[in-house]
Design an enzyme around this catalytic site. Sequence first.
Site, PDB file in Angstrom:
ATOM      1  N   HIS A 173      42.427  41.810  40.141  1.00 12.78           N
ATOM      2  CA  HIS A 173      40.910  40.927  40.401  1.00 12.78           C
ATOM      3  C   HIS A 173      39.701  41.512  39.642  1.00 12.78           C
ATOM      4  CE1 HIS A 173      37.643  39.198  42.563  1.00 12.78           C
ATOM      5  NE2 HIS A 173      36.862  40.411  42.653  1.00 12.78           N
ATOM      6  N   PHE A 174      39.736  42.750  39.165  1.00 13.96           N
ATOM      7  CA  PHE A 174      38.652  43.493  38.384  1.00 13.96           C
ATOM      8  C   PHE A 174      38.991  42.909  37.023  1.00 13.96           C
ATOM      9  CE2 PHE A 174      37.634  47.173  41.216  1.00 13.96           C
ATOM     10  CZ  PHE A 174      36.664  46.272  41.900  1.00 13.96           C
ATOM     11  N   HIS A 175      40.455  42.646  36.842  1.00 13.74           N
ATOM     12  CA  HIS A 175      40.727  42.020  35.349  1.00 13.74           C
ATOM     13  C   HIS A 175      40.205  40.680  35.211  1.00 13.74           C
ATOM     14  CE1 HIS A 175      42.574  46.103  35.004  1.00 13.74           C
ATOM     15  NE2 HIS A 175      42.497  45.917  33.500  1.00 13.74           N
ATOM     16  N   TYR A 178      27.807  42.393  39.965  1.00 11.50           N
ATOM     17  CA  TYR A 178      26.710  41.345  39.627  1.00 11.50           C
ATOM     18  C   TYR A 178      25.823  41.849  38.493  1.00 11.50           C
ATOM     19  CZ  TYR A 178      28.577  38.777  43.117  1.00 11.50           C
ATOM     20  OH  TYR A 178      29.303  38.047  44.091  1.00 11.50           O
ATOM     21  N   ARG A 205      47.570  51.047  44.243  1.00 15.44           N
ATOM     22  CA  ARG A 205      46.524  51.067  42.728  1.00 15.44           C
ATOM     23  C   ARG A 205      46.428  52.260  42.666  1.00 15.44           C
ATOM     24  NH1 ARG A 205      40.271  49.798  44.392  1.00 15.44           N
ATOM     25  NH2 ARG A 205      39.300  49.803  42.470  1.00 15.44           N
ATOM     26  N   ARG A 206      46.083  52.494  41.251  1.00 21.14           N
ATOM     27  CA  ARG A 206      46.005  53.801  40.463  1.00 21.14           C
ATOM     28  C   ARG A 206      47.122  54.953  40.349  1.00 21.14           C
ATOM     29  NH1 ARG A 206      41.988  53.918  44.906  1.00 21.14           N
ATOM     30  NH2 ARG A 206      39.836  53.180  44.226  1.00 21.14           N
ATOM     31  N   HIS A 251      29.224  47.563  44.413  1.00 20.11           N
ATOM     32  CA  HIS A 251      29.365  46.096  44.447  1.00 20.11           C
ATOM     33  C   HIS A 251      28.252  45.268  43.572  1.00 20.11           C
ATOM     34  CE1 HIS A 251      30.759  42.350  45.906  1.00 20.11           C
ATOM     35  NE2 HIS A 251      29.670  42.056  45.909  1.00 20.11           N
TER      36      HIS A 251
END
Length: 550
Positions: free
Chosen positions: A374-376, A227, A439-440, A223
């Site tokens: 979300h990551f994209h 950041y 996912r994946r 996580h």
Amino acid sequence: MIKSNSKVAPKDAKLAMVHIYVAFIALALGGTAGLLQTLVRSGKYELPAGIGYYQLLTTHGVLLGLVLTTFFIIGFLFASLSKTAGTLSDKVRLSGWIGFWVMTIGTATTATTILLGEASVLYTFYAPLQAHPAFYIGLALVIVGSWISGFAMFTHFGKWKKANKGAVTPLLSYMAIMTMILWLVSTLGVAATVLIQFIPWSFGWVETIDVLVSRTLFWYFGHPLVYFWLLPAYMAWYVVIPKIIGGKIFSDALARLSFILFLLFSIPVGFHHQLTEPGIDPAWKYLQVVLTFLVVIPSLMTAFSMFASFEMYGRSKGATGLFGWFKKLPWGDARFFAPFVGMLVFIPAGAGGIINASHQMNQVIHNTIWVTGHFHLTVATTVILTFFGISYWLIPHLTGRVMTKAMNKLAIVQTIVWTIGMAFMSTSMHAAGLLGAPRRSSFSTYGDAAQAHEWIPYQIAQAIGGSILFIGIILILIIVINLAFFAPKGETEFPVGEVADEAEKTPKLLENWKLWVGVLAVLILIAYTIPFIDMIQNAPPGSKGFKNLL
């Protein structure tokens, strides 16, 4: 007294540039793997030459999520320190080069195992998936190399503080050091699991591995990694963008406080990635979810500070009305336009993050392709567009060249192309995730799933988005190569903003590094000590790893 340089010293510039070269090579290779992934998921394309889908998925995640980001960030941080805290000493620069080569050797080692099909374990490398030992050794070298560079930065920063006793440290240098502290503390988790668990297991020295401990240590790192991606983008937003638009930094103190809060609230929160896992008491999950939501505070502080800077600039140019300042912003300057689009995308990205971290709503989207979408939005749009915007002035500054009007126009086009491609990609991922698309997974793994036919249109949309994004990758590579080797010779400014005259004085408390690192250590101990002891004491019979250390 050590003062800010007018430009990054030539030897320091070479050190920064080699990191940036590796980052964009990773973008080219990882982006190609990403394109092939989306084509396979559409069901309209089969991989040639025996290439495996998960081999591509691992390549894409490792090269873009770890290699591109880490190399670019470290190059940017070295350049920022050289600019604002003075030219690097020979020892610091040598350490930077050693760190670079250790990271590069580690990257090459890990990449080789993936390409040989010996490490199709994704960038999260969850056990019981097992890779070749060289995969884990390569990852360990990347981490160790980054530590060497990090300690070199700390040494340089400490030299500035000794030579400027009592002075407020340069904001950009302060942010660079805060970013590296976050990285060093967070990578302790992944280093521990790789060195103590995965490497012995992959060599066959132990028969089994404690999966819960390995996942917990990974997400202790996983996580704050987000950041680590974001803070350098925030450095550009807070310090560079106000200078580019011709305005001033709204508040030096607010910027420093936001970075302190990001450090405190981003590390002891890994359990919110493990909400569905047994073996962790719900009370500890709840505590870390609360800490996760506290990161909203510095995020809103950043939004307020940025738009305050924009409004101050607009008003100084005669803007009136509630949003009149919006028209005064330099929309034709790619150095501003690309990061600003990234800022706007971070609004829905942040909303999605709240859903991911919410226990009840997380149940709906857990392990679906929503999370990938979300990551994209976060790293692949907000962060990467800001990194592109940084490149448009940093690369010509370091190489002694200038960005031409033609390249600036191409960069504007690149930003639009990237945004359109990601709109197709991420929106379809979010929608398919709500329908339960896993996912994946590749198209061939869906089998006879009753819902699979509902996902296919969204998978095709992802392929369209991936194709558009690949065009965006080609465009950015053209721009980067031009800026590094072919653009006209000249002087390009390293833009560092000045603080507004009416801003409050920065309190010395914000410069108390021992205090804030101490608070961070306490939060980590509170969040992890008891649950970690429980995991080890209650490990399954025969489980190896940390249990045999007690």
